[in-house]
Design a protein around this motif. Structure first.
Motif, short mmCIF file in Angstrom:
data_model
loop_
_atom_site.label_atom_id
_atom_site.label_comp_id
_atom_site.label_asym_id
_atom_site.label_seq_id
_atom_site.Cartn_x
_atom_site.Cartn_y
_atom_site.Cartn_z
N SER A 392 23.78 -36.29 -9.75
CA SER A 392 24.87 -36.33 -8.77
C SER A 392 26.24 -36.33 -9.43
O SER A 392 27.20 -35.80 -8.86
N ASP A 403 24.15 -33.95 -2.29
CA ASP A 403 23.06 -33.54 -1.41
C ASP A 403 23.25 -32.11 -0.93
O ASP A 403 22.29 -31.33 -0.84
N GLN A 407 20.55 -29.08 -1.53
CA GLN A 407 20.00 -28.40 -0.35
C GLN A 407 20.33 -26.91 -0.36
O GLN A 407 19.51 -26.07 0.03
N GLU A 426 15.47 -32.19 7.03
CA GLU A 426 15.97 -33.22 6.12
C GLU A 426 16.07 -34.53 6.90
O GLU A 426 16.59 -34.58 8.01
N SER A 533 15.07 -37.67 0.41
CA SER A 533 15.48 -38.19 -0.89
C SER A 533 15.29 -39.69 -0.96
O SER A 533 15.32 -40.39 0.06
#
Length: 602
Positions: A392, A403, A407, A426, A533
């Motif tokens: 991240s 995210d 994705q 999701e 996640s």
């Protein structure tokens, strides 16, 4: 602030208007449809919404239910149906797992298991006294109600719908007073006391001695057809029938079931060490060998080499709650857990075998359940993918929501692996609401379509591709925020469909509205990718099974310095999953390069 102090003051999950959900539904499904399919869907949405139409009657019933005294949320009936109503097997299909970080320094199996037990007992002590502070995210307290299902909770199979046996209920008020766990070894089951007669926890040395006693007593593998845990892998109605047969064939079996169902949790000691991380994950997801009770809310699994993880029954527990539990277990040394819980030496804990009396028919059922589940596991393809040079922090440095970055990478990889985009789910946590759990987000947007098209267009220059990425990422973040705010259509419309099934005749809606047979509804919910996640430094991998015959389950751990995925799909389409994994590596590298050469962030 006590653990459950906020529960009654949390805001209620907002009930969207019928018009808002219809409008969002059309927007969400449109990118996946042809013009003709969209037109057909729009026509049925209009019929659903018309004055006096079925949507109006069903939504009015839901509004009335939401306003009923004692109802916490308009989803109060939805959640039990969604999880307890499924009739297929929950093993592999619904339960999920975490692979824990390895102990440092490495511990033996008995040491690791005893430490995890001590940590869990300490966590229960704090939970019982409501000493665990409520989780707060961005200033908003989160619902802690799921914590009531961590200990002594067990799913009970039913013919039409399952139930849950747990503490904090009218039938079992307050916290569990059980003092035992159930330990599995080589298909044998043992009841082991972890609290003394006065409720004081056993010391680590005591727990280790108890586990060694289990391994000694269970040294001989259980005879074929006697490991009743195999039955928990069956489809729910079949298992319900087998459970009734167990209770009927001998009175001792009711006591054995009671031992398991009231146990604080299960500990599964394996007599082998996984060959690699991939096999460890697979064993946590669908390992069986009669060494599981998949209906138990929490099963801690410890391999012969001390590696460990958890398998979780999903009906009352989501990943966010299990993450907090796992962090509590693993971020404090076992010795500190033991000291803090007031544990003291009390000698060898009571260890007794859990014995079922089986007739030939039940032994046959156990054998056939074991064989069927082993075949089902073999028909599932899985793969771990690790990025140890991306996390991240990297995504943020590139000016992207982490995210959104991953994705978008999934979508690009899917296009390249399968030649098209497909419905993508999701999970979005919504615990800021009273009894909040998750919301279903659908990932594919027109902006994602444009982004993928730009990446696949040889004539598109870098600036065009970067702009397309930024637009798609911004829209992804916006939609996720809408879902967190309760502004999402799928669960609302789904609950209206369920109301028609339950109360249609009474409400004058005698047939399923045609909306639920439209290309839009069917296509939007036919997952090609199912994603979720679980970010924690204490876990290596998170995983679950795929949700359809062509779906790839994508469970990911995205941390500042690493990105790990566990993929699962039916064996028949394994090649596509492996191609997806390879294309994902390329997509992440390609997007890193693209964004690192651009200016500014988004």
């Amino acid at each position: 602030m006590t653990t459950f102090a906020h529960e009654d003051s949390l805001p209620r999950v907002p009930l969207p208007t019928l018009e808002a959900s219809a409008e969002r539904f059309l927007a969400w499904c449109a990118p996946l449809l042809t013009a003709d399919e969209l037109a057909a869907t729009e026509a049925e949405v209009a019929a659903f919404l018309r004055p006096g139409g079925p949507g109006r009657a069903l939504h009015a019933a839901l509004e009335e239910y939401d306003a009923t005294e004692g109802v916490h949320s308009w989803l109060d009936t939805f959640w039990p149906y969604r999880y307890l109503g499924r009739r297929d097997r929950i093993a592999l299909n619904a339960n999920f797992f975490f692979l824990f970080q390895d102990a440092s320094p490495q511990q033996s199996q008995v040491e690791r298991a005893a430490g995890l037990i001590a940590g869990a007992v300490d966590h229960k002590r704090q939970l019982d006294a409501e000493l665990i502070p409520p989780v707060v995210q961005r200033g908003a307290p989160q619902s802690m109600i799921q914590n009531k299902y961590l200990f002594s909770a067990t799913r009970i199979p039913g013919d039409r719908q399952d139930t849950v046996r747990s503490p904090y209920t009218d039938a079992w008020p307050g916290p569990s007073r059980a003092r035992h766990i159930v330990v599995f070894f080589r298909g044998n089951m043992f009841r082991m006391e972890v609290l003394g007669a006065d409720g004081v926890p056993h010391s680590l040395d005591d727990l280790e001695a108890g586990l060694r006693a289990v391994r000694k007593a269970g040294a001989e593998p259980a005879p074929e057809g006697t490991s009743v845990g195999h039955l928990t892998t069956m489809a729910r109605a079949e298992w319900a029938a087998a459970r009734e047969s167990l209770r009927a064939v001998h009175p001792r079996n009711a006591d054995a079931l009671d031992d398991i169902e009231t146990a604080l949790f299960c500990v599964c000691l394996e007599d082998f060490a996984p060959e690699d991380t991939q096999q460890a994950c697979d064993q946590l997801l669908y390992g069986d060998r009669g060494n599981r009770w998949f209906d138990k809310a929490v099963s801690l699994i410890v391999f012969a080499d001390g590696r460990a993880g958890i398998n979780v029954e999903h009906c009352e527990l989501d990943g966010t709650t299990i993450l907090s539990f796992t962090d509590a277990l693993l971020s404090t040394p076992a010795e500190e857990h033991s000291r803090r819980s007031g544990a003291r030496p009390q000698g060898l804990p009571a260890v007794e075998p859990v014995v079922f009396e089986l007739d030939d028919t039940l032994r046959g059922r156990v054998r056939s359940a074991a064989e069927a589940f082993a075949a089902y596991g073999e028909s599932t393809a899985t793969r771990t993918v690790s990025f140890d040079d991306f996390g991240s922090t990297t995504a943020k440095a590139l000016g992207s929501s982490p995210d959104a970055f991953v994705q978008l990478a999934y979508q690009l990889a899917h296009q390249r692996a399968k030649g098209h985009l497909g419905a993508t789910y999701e999970s979005i946590a919504t615990r800021q609401w009273r009894r909040g759990r998750t919301e279903a987000m659908r990932v594919v947007t027109p902006e994602i379509q444009a982004f993928v098209a730009a990446m696949e267009d040889p004539a598109a220059d870098a600036d065009t591709r970067r702009a397309a990425f930024r637009a798609a990422a911004a829209q992804h973040v916006a939609r996720a925020k809408e879902c967190q705010a309760g502004d999402a259509p799928e669960q609302h419309l789904w609950e209206l469909e369920l109301i028609q099934r339950r109360r249609g005749t009474e409400l004058g809606v005698t047939e399923q509205p045609a909306l639920y047979r439209t290309p839009g509804w069917l296509t939007m919910r036919d997952d090609y990718l199912s994603t979720s996640s679980a970010p924690s430094v204490n876990i290596q991998y998170f995983g679950f099974g795929s949700t359809s015959s062509r779906c790839i389950g994508v469970a990911y751990v995205l941390l500042p310095d690493r990105f790990h995925l566990y993929l699962s799909t039916p064996l028949a389409v394994a090649d596509q999953m492996h191609t997806f994994a390879d294309r994902l590596r390329e997509a992440v590298a390609e997007l890193r390069e693209l964004l690192s050469t651009g200016e500014g962030g988004a």
